[in-house]
Design an enzyme around this catalytic site. Sequence first.
Site, PDB file in Angstrom:
ATOM      1  N   LYS A  49       0.840  -1.205   0.000  1.00 38.42           N
ATOM      2  CA  LYS A  49       0.000   0.000   0.000  1.00 38.42           C
ATOM      3  C   LYS A  49       0.877   1.259   0.000  1.00 38.42           C
ATOM      4  CE  LYS A  49      -3.735  -2.432   2.402  1.00 38.42           C
ATOM      5  NZ  LYS A  49      -4.448  -2.679   3.676  1.00 38.42           N
ATOM      6  N   GLN A  93      -4.150  -1.431   9.989  1.00 35.30           N
ATOM      7  CA  GLN A  93      -4.121  -2.751   9.348  1.00 35.30           C
ATOM      8  C   GLN A  93      -4.670  -3.821  10.289  1.00 35.30           C
ATOM      9  OE1 GLN A  93      -3.377  -3.307   6.133  1.00 35.30           O
ATOM     10  NE2 GLN A  93      -3.737  -5.495   6.330  1.00 35.30           N
ATOM     11  N   ASP A 116     -10.685   3.208   4.846  1.00 38.40           N
ATOM     12  CA  ASP A 116     -11.008   1.772   4.829  1.00 38.40           C
ATOM     13  C   ASP A 116     -12.522   1.535   4.786  1.00 38.40           C
ATOM     14  OD1 ASP A 116      -9.287  -0.383   4.694  1.00 38.40           O
ATOM     15  OD2 ASP A 116      -8.579  -0.155   6.752  1.00 38.40           O
TER      16      ASP A 116
HETATM   17  N1  GUN Z   1      -6.813  -6.729   6.653  1.00 40.91           N
HETATM   18  C1  GUN Z   1      -7.290  -7.474   5.642  1.00 40.91           C
HETATM   19  N2  GUN Z   1      -7.951  -6.703   4.757  1.00 40.91           N
HETATM   20  C2  GUN Z   1      -7.879  -5.436   5.220  1.00 40.91           C
HETATM   21  C3  GUN Z   1      -8.334  -4.182   4.741  1.00 40.91           C
HETATM   22  O1  GUN Z   1      -8.993  -4.046   3.706  1.00 40.91           O
HETATM   23  N3  GUN Z   1      -8.020  -3.109   5.502  1.00 40.91           N
HETATM   24  C4  GUN Z   1      -7.329  -3.213   6.662  1.00 40.91           C
HETATM   25  N4  GUN Z   1      -7.099  -2.106   7.358  1.00 40.91           N
HETATM   26  N5  GUN Z   1      -6.888  -4.350   7.132  1.00 40.91           N
HETATM   27  C5  GUN Z   1      -7.152  -5.455   6.413  1.00 40.91           C
END
Ligand code: GUN
Length: 290
Positions: A49, A93, A116
């Site tokens: 990311k 995350q 998110d």
């Molecule tokens: N862990 C797995 N998928 C995601 C996501 O889309 N966002 C975040 N913050 N954590 C994750």
Amino acid sequence: MNIIDGNKIAKDIIEDLKNEVGQLPNGRPTVAFIRVGEDPASISYVRKKQKTAEAIGIHAELTVLPESISQEELFAVIETYNKNDAVNGILIQAPLPKHIDETATFNQVDPRKDVDGFHTLNIGKLCQEDASGFVACTPAGIVELIKRSQIETEGKHVVVLGRSQIVGKPATLLMVRKGTPGNATVTVCHSRTQNLADITRQADILIAAIGKAHFVTKEMVKPGASIIDVGINRIPDATKKSGTRLVGDVDFDAVSPLCEHITPVPGGVGPMTVAMLMQNTLKAFKAMNS
Ligand code: GUN
């Protein structure tokens, strides 16, 4: 049979975002990542990311916190970013350590910075079809793949396998909402569903998000259906250097010949999730600077 190229579609979106960010008259967006602990998958996702953000011209910051952090301390870090006007997007995350309440943590993020789309307010806006909210990145990516592959959803039967907060529930809301893609008849299946194959065989579009390797077999699929495979499962594979390989929730080799469209794993939904995060960050920046 068309294998939907998520890498290519995500690359196109990222290229468009790069052009748009490059032309912004009032600075660059900033996204702040918070990672708790040293989970190898989380390290790899956050790195991806960050790299994508930087390639677009979005400034990315990373705070790494120890696994032992208390909920109060984590909330204090989030609050610092909430108050910082230079930060447009905040991403914590998941998964978080067991002693931390994940939903409460996501709700601690300023909803205007919730790139998110996990905050209660943004889930409510999705439910109310209010486009000012943020949609979670994986379901948003699914919709974008369907749109760009010109898969008709209006009046079609979409079967969603899985009822998670992150994928199944928001994907259901997106498919049923008024719009394009949308206007579908949606059935949600989960671990307590009876006669599952009878239902999945009715699907014009099957969205598989249950996290079980090769769960969807050819007996569960109607010929001519389109399949979006959201699973990311690691299975043993002695032919690989790592001893493992990634597979989806769908038995791709057996099922794909039956399909009109199908997404591969890897290279399907995964890259779209990252692209949608970048799109949400730009949206947050624009809303804060308009
Ligand atoms: N862990 C797995 N998928 C995601 C996501 O889309 N966002 C975040 N913050 N954590 C994750």
